[in-house]
Structures are given as C-alpha cells and as structure tokens.
Design an enzyme around this catalytic site. Structure first.
Site, PDB file in Angstrom:
ATOM      1  N   ASP A 160       3.325 -55.482  -2.569  1.00  0.00           N
ATOM      2  CA  ASP A 160       4.192 -54.453  -1.988  1.00  0.00           C
ATOM      3  C   ASP A 160       5.376 -55.110  -1.269  1.00  0.00           C
ATOM      4  OD1 ASP A 160       2.199 -52.255  -2.577  1.00  0.00           O
ATOM      5  OD2 ASP A 160       1.012 -53.533  -1.270  1.00  0.00           O
ATOM      6  N   HIS A 188      -2.940 -50.694   1.344  1.00  0.00           N
ATOM      7  CA  HIS A 188      -2.338 -50.871   0.004  1.00  0.00           C
ATOM      8  C   HIS A 188      -2.644 -49.605  -0.790  1.00  0.00           C
ATOM      9  CE1 HIS A 188      -1.020 -52.462  -3.783  1.00  0.00           C
ATOM     10  NE2 HIS A 188      -2.225 -52.323  -4.311  1.00  0.00           N
TER      11      HIS A 188
HETATM   12  P1  NAD Z   1      -9.063 -55.807 -15.606  1.00  0.00           P
HETATM   13  O1  NAD Z   1      -9.892 -54.645 -15.983  1.00  0.00           O
HETATM   14  O2  NAD Z   1      -8.086 -56.345 -16.601  1.00  0.00           O
HETATM   15  O3  NAD Z   1      -9.983 -57.022 -15.166  1.00  0.00           O
HETATM   16  C1  NAD Z   1     -10.995 -56.862 -14.227  1.00  0.00           C
HETATM   17  C2  NAD Z   1     -12.087 -57.841 -14.582  1.00  0.00           C
HETATM   18  O4  NAD Z   1     -13.050 -57.774 -13.549  1.00  0.00           O
HETATM   19  C3  NAD Z   1     -12.799 -57.517 -15.896  1.00  0.00           C
HETATM   20  O5  NAD Z   1     -12.843 -58.667 -16.712  1.00  0.00           O
HETATM   21  C4  NAD Z   1     -14.187 -57.088 -15.435  1.00  0.00           C
HETATM   22  O6  NAD Z   1     -15.188 -57.398 -16.382  1.00  0.00           O
HETATM   23  C5  NAD Z   1     -14.316 -57.911 -14.169  1.00  0.00           C
HETATM   24  N1  NAD Z   1     -15.385 -57.451 -13.275  1.00  0.00           N
HETATM   25  C6  NAD Z   1     -15.853 -56.200 -13.071  1.00  0.00           C
HETATM   26  N2  NAD Z   1     -16.891 -56.226 -12.207  1.00  0.00           N
HETATM   27  C7  NAD Z   1     -17.051 -57.511 -11.841  1.00  0.00           C
HETATM   28  C8  NAD Z   1     -17.960 -58.177 -10.982  1.00  0.00           C
HETATM   29  N3  NAD Z   1     -18.922 -57.508 -10.315  1.00  0.00           N
HETATM   30  N4  NAD Z   1     -17.851 -59.515 -10.842  1.00  0.00           N
HETATM   31  C9  NAD Z   1     -16.914 -60.203 -11.512  1.00  0.00           C
HETATM   32  N5  NAD Z   1     -16.039 -59.631 -12.362  1.00  0.00           N
HETATM   33  C10 NAD Z   1     -16.106 -58.303 -12.515  1.00  0.00           C
HETATM   34  O7  NAD Z   1      -8.321 -55.414 -14.234  1.00  0.00           O
HETATM   35  P2  NAD Z   1      -7.071 -56.121 -13.554  1.00  0.00           P
HETATM   36  O8  NAD Z   1      -5.830 -55.486 -14.066  1.00  0.00           O
HETATM   37  O9  NAD Z   1      -7.227 -57.590 -13.615  1.00  0.00           O
HETATM   38  O10 NAD Z   1      -7.238 -55.585 -12.049  1.00  0.00           O
HETATM   39  C11 NAD Z   1      -8.308 -56.004 -11.233  1.00  0.00           C
HETATM   40  C12 NAD Z   1      -8.283 -55.271  -9.908  1.00  0.00           C
HETATM   41  O11 NAD Z   1      -7.120 -55.620  -9.151  1.00  0.00           O
HETATM   42  C13 NAD Z   1      -8.245 -53.752 -10.010  1.00  0.00           C
HETATM   43  O12 NAD Z   1      -9.108 -53.186  -9.023  1.00  0.00           O
HETATM   44  C14 NAD Z   1      -6.801 -53.419  -9.712  1.00  0.00           C
HETATM   45  O13 NAD Z   1      -6.652 -52.099  -9.251  1.00  0.00           O
HETATM   46  C15 NAD Z   1      -6.517 -54.445  -8.639  1.00  0.00           C
HETATM   47  N6  NAD Z   1      -5.100 -54.706  -8.342  1.00  0.00           N
HETATM   48  C16 NAD Z   1      -4.768 -54.870  -7.021  1.00  0.00           C
HETATM   49  C17 NAD Z   1      -3.458 -55.154  -6.676  1.00  0.00           C
HETATM   50  C18 NAD Z   1      -3.033 -55.316  -5.240  1.00  0.00           C
HETATM   51  O14 NAD Z   1      -1.818 -55.365  -4.987  1.00  0.00           O
HETATM   52  N7  NAD Z   1      -3.918 -55.397  -4.257  1.00  0.00           N
HETATM   53  C19 NAD Z   1      -2.501 -55.289  -7.691  1.00  0.00           C
HETATM   54  C20 NAD Z   1      -2.886 -55.122  -9.013  1.00  0.00           C
HETATM   55  C21 NAD Z   1      -4.215 -54.819  -9.321  1.00  0.00           C
HETATM   56  C1  LMR Z   2      -0.497 -52.148  -7.860  1.00  0.00           C
HETATM   57  O1  LMR Z   2      -0.029 -51.915  -6.743  1.00  0.00           O
HETATM   58  O2  LMR Z   2       0.221 -52.342  -8.860  1.00  0.00           O
HETATM   59  C2  LMR Z   2      -1.989 -52.248  -8.017  1.00  0.00           C
HETATM   60  O3  LMR Z   2      -2.630 -51.924  -6.827  1.00  0.00           O
HETATM   61  C3  LMR Z   2      -2.505 -51.471  -9.168  1.00  0.00           C
HETATM   62  C4  LMR Z   2      -2.446 -49.998  -8.908  1.00  0.00           C
HETATM   63  O4  LMR Z   2      -3.475 -49.328  -9.082  1.00  0.00           O
HETATM   64  O5  LMR Z   2      -1.390 -49.508  -8.538  1.00  0.00           O
END
Ligand code: NAD
Ligand code: LMR
Length: 324
Positions: A160, A188
């Site tokens: 952000d 967030h």
């Molecule tokens: P994705 O689905 O591509 O990958 C997630 C991975 O986590 C998958 O491979 C899944 O099998 C694995 N997983 C699920 N449960 C698990 C466990 N108990 N232990 C280990 N691995 C496990 O998703 P992504 O796009 O990589 O996003 C991951 C997370 O990050 C989501 O919750 C998304 O919303 C979050 N995210 C947060 C921010 C932020 O700014 N804070 C930004 C982007 C995404």
């Molecule tokens: C983001 O800010 O891009 C991530 O937290 C993914 C989402 O769910 O928005």
C-alpha cells in the site's frame, strides 16, 4: 562471508512465492554477502509444483543459496528459521473483501504460530503477507507466545505504501525516490488510511491542501482493481513489497516505513492488542522497530484511524472465535 541464515517462504508453490524467491536468493533482501538456506513450505497437493520450483532455483545457480529445504511438513519447514515470509493462504477473488478470507486462513496462522514456537529460532522475524494480514499476524503471535514476542510479528502494508508513493510522485511530477513519509495507517483492507499530509518531496514538506478522497480510494481499492484486471491477486508487486519490508527490518531504515505492528493502545488512539499499521523506523544494530512519535493528525485523519481500528477489533473477535 557470514554464516548462512535460514529463511522460510510459505506458499512457495504459489504466485507470490514465485516472484519472491528470486529476490531472496539473489541477495536483495538480506544482503549481497549473506548466504541463505531457503526453506520452502506448501501443502501436500502442491508437492509436485514445489518440486518444479526447486528445480528452477537450482537452475538459477544463485551463489548465495547454500541449500534448499522444500517440504510439506510444518515442523521441517519452520526448523531453526531466522526469518519467515508467511505467504501461504487463500487469496481473495473478485467481489470479496480480504476479511472474507478470515475463516479459511486464520487456522493456518494458528498452526504456524505453534510451529514457530516449537521449532524456530526464538529471534525469528516474521512477516505476514497472507490475508487478512494484520489479523493473521495477531493469531500467529498469539500461538507463538510466550516463546516468540509479539514484537517479532509484522504484517505487510508496504505494498500500500509503495502504491501510494508511486501515485503521489506521479501527481507531483517527481521520481518515486524523491518522495518520503507517505504513511499507511491501520488495516491492510479497504479501511486503511493512506496519508500524504506529512509527505516530503525532495526532502521538503510537500504541498497539502486537504485529504483527497479519490487518491485514498484508489489506494484502498488497488488490490481489487488488480484482481479485476488480472483475474488473480497482485503477485509481482506483493513480492517486491515483501522484499522491501524484510530488507528494511533486517538492515534498518533511513526513512519512515509503514508496517503492521502490535498496538499497545498508547499511540494515535489505535486500539490495544491489534496489529495496526504505523510509520516506524528500524535500528540497524538491534533490528527493533519503533513507532514514529508526534506525527500531526487532523480531524479527518483521526476519524479514519478510528474506522480502521474498529475494523481490526471486529476482525480480532471473529478470528478468536474461529480459532478457539
Ligand atoms: P496463491 O494461491 O498463488 O498461492 C498460495 C499458496 O499457498 C498455494 O501454493 C497454496 O497451496 C499455499 N498454501 C495454502 N495453505 C498453506 C499452508 N497451510 N501452508 C503452506 N502453504 C499453503 O496465492 P498468492 O497470490 O501467492 O497469495 C497468497 C496470499 O497473499 C493471499 O492470502 C493473498 O491475499 C495475500 N496477499 C497479501 C498482500 C499484502 O499486501 N499483504 C498482497 C498480495 C497478496
Ligand atoms: C493486494 O493488496 O493486492 C492484496 O492484498 C491482494 C488483495 O486481495 O487485494
């Protein structure tokens, strides 16, 4: 060369993992002379994909990567780690709010909090990326206590901050590196408060003529806009932000950065006992964060902080119910 550190990335077979691993393996996070043992954790169903990721890391021939521990076993994944990127969890899809993931994801962080306490280096630094990141970090910290202090848990709002800094720089015809003190307050989520009222442009106070609702909403809804466009949640930018966050935690800051850290109830009227994003600075020797004091807040800002703090309290109640 220093001795290797152990760095865990959970969700390593997923989208963010794929962009984050190269940043860690190439030395951009922990330093160009810091060898790493990379721990990769995912679930059993993803074991084959994880194996492919390991093949690619090996094929990159990174000089700093001493070895790789790729596993679907939590105890093995968390063993002796010095730093953790907790990414693994379900991402939201179009039309969802991040807190809609709470029931599904919070149990992962309960289990991983226990694994941290049972298996990790007690000085481990934990960055929670998986959503809802602030509340997941709180749950992980709860289950890692008392062995690992809650101050060792942070949630990612750096994406952000990067989004806001980039938009702010563009608005002022400046380069992003010329902008500082852009703050993300609170959760967030779509209640977060991106605040440029104290921002600096080329080291001087930037002109400020009131909070701009369009700008605030753009940052609050940027994650949803990326999902609508890509049909997948942000990954490249999320990995870059995770690397920035951990880099600054590990190496110290020269400027304010925003991080979700525990609120003791004494700063900026943020509720006690939630993980709230504040501007912080980090001491390069101790690696300890400190909330920046005396940031001026006008009435609009105070109202927005209240709103996002209230949401964090609601999420905490829901998360505790889901994990008890
Ligand atoms: P994705 O689905 O591509 O990958 C997630 C991975 O986590 C998958 O491979 C899944 O099998 C694995 N997983 C699920 N449960 C698990 C466990 N108990 N232990 C280990 N691995 C496990 O998703 P992504 O796009 O990589 O996003 C991951 C997370 O990050 C989501 O919750 C998304 O919303 C979050 N995210 C947060 C921010 C932020 O700014 N804070 C930004 C982007 C995404
Ligand atoms: C983001 O800010 O891009 C991530 O937290 C993914 C989402 O769910 O928005």
């Amino acid at each position: 060369m220093s001795s290797p550190i152990r760095v865990l990335i959970t969700g390593a077979a997923g989208q963010i993992g794929y962009s984050l691993i190269p940043l860690v393996a190439s030395g951009q996070v922990f330093g160009a002379d810091q060898p790493v043992i990379i721990h990769l954790l995912d679930i059993e169903f993803m074991a084959g994909v994880l194996n492919g990721v390991v093949m690619e890391i090996n094929d990159c021939a990174y000089p700093l990567v001493k070895s790789i521990v790729a596993t679907t076993n939590e105890a093995e994944g968390f063993k002796d780690i010095d730093a953790a990127f907790l990414v693994g969890s379900m991402p939201r899809r179009e039309g969802m709010e991040r807190k809609d993931l709470l029931a599904a994801n919070v149990k992962i962080f309960k289990s991983q909090g226990k694994a941290l306490a049972d298996h990790s280096n007690p000085n481990v630094k934990v960055l929670v990326v998986g959503n809802p990141a602030n509340t997941n970090a709180l749950i992980a910290a709860k289950y890692a206590a008392p062995k690992i202090p809650i101050t060792s848990f942070t949630a990612m709002t750096r994406l952000d901050q990067n989004r806001a800094a980039n938009q702010f720089a563009a608005k002022h015809g400046a380069a992003v590196k010329e902008v500082s003190r852009v703050i993300i307050w609170g959760n967030h989520s779509s209640t977060q408060f991106p605040d440029v009222s104290n921002a600096l442009l080329r080291g001087e106070k930037a002109p400020f003529d009131g909070h701009d609702d369009a700008f605030i909403q753009l940052i609050q809804k940027r994650g949803a806009a990326v999902i609508a466009a890509r049909k997948l949640s942000s990954a490249m930018s999320a990995a870059k932000a995770a690397a920035d966050h951990m880099h600054d935690w590990w190496n110290g800051t020269t400027e304010w950065v925003s991080m979700g850290v525990v609120s003791d109830g004494n700063k900026y009227n943020a509720p006690e006992g939630v993980i709230f994003s504040f501007p912080v600075t980090i001491d390069s020797k101790t690696k300890e964060w400190k909330i920046v004091d005396d940031v001026p807040l006008d009435d609009v800002a105070k109202q927005r902080l209240k709103l996002t703090g209230d949401e964090l309290l609601e999420e905490r109640t829901e998360a505790l119910a889901a994990t008890n």
